[in-house]
Write an enzyme that holds these catalytic residues in place. Structure first.
Site, PDB file in Angstrom:
ATOM      1  N   SER A 135       0.851  -1.193   0.000  1.00 36.92           N
ATOM      2  CA  SER A 135       0.000   0.000   0.000  1.00 36.92           C
ATOM      3  C   SER A 135       0.885   1.240   0.000  1.00 36.92           C
ATOM      4  O   SER A 135       2.046   1.186   0.444  1.00 36.92           O
ATOM      5  CB  SER A 135      -0.867   0.005   1.266  1.00 36.92           C
ATOM      6  OG  SER A 135      -1.448   1.277   1.494  1.00 36.92           O
ATOM      7  N   TYR A 148      -1.616  -0.624  10.510  1.00 37.76           N
ATOM      8  CA  TYR A 148      -1.886  -0.951   9.100  1.00 37.76           C
ATOM      9  C   TYR A 148      -0.679  -0.571   8.235  1.00 37.76           C
ATOM     10  O   TYR A 148      -0.170  -1.389   7.462  1.00 37.76           O
ATOM     11  CB  TYR A 148      -3.153  -0.243   8.607  1.00 37.76           C
ATOM     12  CG  TYR A 148      -3.380  -0.464   7.133  1.00 37.76           C
ATOM     13  CD1 TYR A 148      -3.760  -1.715   6.660  1.00 37.76           C
ATOM     14  CD2 TYR A 148      -3.154   0.553   6.207  1.00 37.76           C
ATOM     15  CE1 TYR A 148      -3.921  -1.944   5.304  1.00 37.76           C
ATOM     16  CE2 TYR A 148      -3.326   0.340   4.859  1.00 37.76           C
ATOM     17  CZ  TYR A 148      -3.704  -0.912   4.405  1.00 37.76           C
ATOM     18  OH  TYR A 148      -3.850  -1.135   3.062  1.00 37.76           O
TER      19      TYR A 148
HETATM   20  C1  8X3 Z   1      -4.816   1.981   1.710  1.00 39.17           C
HETATM   21  C2  8X3 Z   1      -4.369   3.134   0.922  1.00 39.17           C
HETATM   22  O1  8X3 Z   1      -4.623   5.613   0.522  1.00 39.17           O
HETATM   23  O2  8X3 Z   1      -6.637   4.361   1.092  1.00 39.17           O
HETATM   24  O3  8X3 Z   1      -4.020   0.886   1.442  1.00 39.17           O
HETATM   25  O4  8X3 Z   1      -4.961   4.772   2.799  1.00 39.17           O
HETATM   26  S1  8X3 Z   1      -5.189   4.551   1.371  1.00 39.17           S
END
Ligand code: 8X3
Length: 248
Positions: A135, A148
């Site tokens: 991510s 996260y």
């Molecule tokens: C999540 C990315 O930009 O929605 O993995 O936080 S964001």
């Protein structure tokens, strides 16, 4: 015909990957917890193309039983897409729920390394491609991202380290690092708050699961001498902001 195993194929990016790979002529082993979603995917894409494996990635015994029962034509994995993962909570660390933190670590980190470790001998034998879903949160911290973001930084660095360890084997490893993708992600993160999810993505024109699936398929379709190390993408309407400063 090549075979891809996609974890978390019941929704979002994983489900879109199943569609994209089948369309490109791959066989798909689709894993997930929700049997009815996998059955629908098989119904849509065909039992010759998709084999459902119903298990929670955190349950190693159930996973191993499902993988041991793979039909012969689905048993040789040429590409592993470690997609299953989640965010839980948007609160700062001091207000976060420890059980939610542990669930993210178990799902995003422990289960990912466990499945990768299990499949590695076969992946090496077949000079496979491993695509791990990280991510933008791996690189850019934001409030409420705490564990996260930590898990996704692990996924990115594990991917790069894995690639280093697998030097000379022909196995390729990629870390995909998306920003805002409208899936069930935010509904799950907020404990089922569809309004919160709708508000977050309103007017953003966010990425879709299909956008990411196209990228994953592209990575997996490169010629054998090309390794995409890491690939970060965002919707045009998402970008960077400055540091926050707390004043005394
Ligand atoms: C999540 C990315 O930009 O929605 O993995 O936080 S964001």
């Amino acid at each position: 015909m090549k075979t891809v195993l996609v974890t978390g194929a019941t929704a979002g990016i994983g489900e879109a990957c199943a569609r994209a790979f089948v369309k490109a002529g791959w066989r798909v082993v689709a894993t997930g917890r929700r049997a009815e979603r996998l059955a629908a995917l098989v119904g849509e894409l065909g039992a010759d193309n998709v084999h459902p494996c119903i298990f929670d990635v955190r349950d190693e015994a159930a996973r191993d039983a499902a993988l041991a029962a793979l039909p012969e034509e689905f048993a040789q994995i040429d590409c592993l897409v470690n997609n299953a993962g989640l965010a839980l909570g948007t609160q700062p660390a001091q207000k976060s729920d420890l059980d939610e933190w542990k669930t993210m670590i178990e799902t995003n980190v422990t289960s990912l390394v466990s499945l990768t470790h299990k499949l590695l001998p076969g992946l090496i034998a077949r000079k496979a491609v491993i695509v791990n879903l990280s991510s933008v949160a791996a690189t850019y911290p934001y409030t409420g991202g705490n564990v996260y973001g930590g898990t996704k930084a692990f996924v990115r660095q594990f991917s790069l380290g894995l690639r280093s360890d697998l030097s000379g084997t022909g196995v390729r490893v990629t870390s995909i690092e998306p920003g805002m993708v409208e899936t069930e992600f935010t509904v799950i993160r907020t404990g089922g708050d569809q309004d919160a999810s709708d508000r977050l993505y309103a007017g953003v024109n966010p990425l879709t699961g299909a956008d990411i699936a196209d990228v994953v398929l592209w990575v997996a379709s490169q010629p054998p001498h090309v390794n995409i190390n890491a690939l970060e993408l965002m919707p045009v309407n998402q970008s960077f902001a400055g540091f926050q400063v707390a004043r005394e």
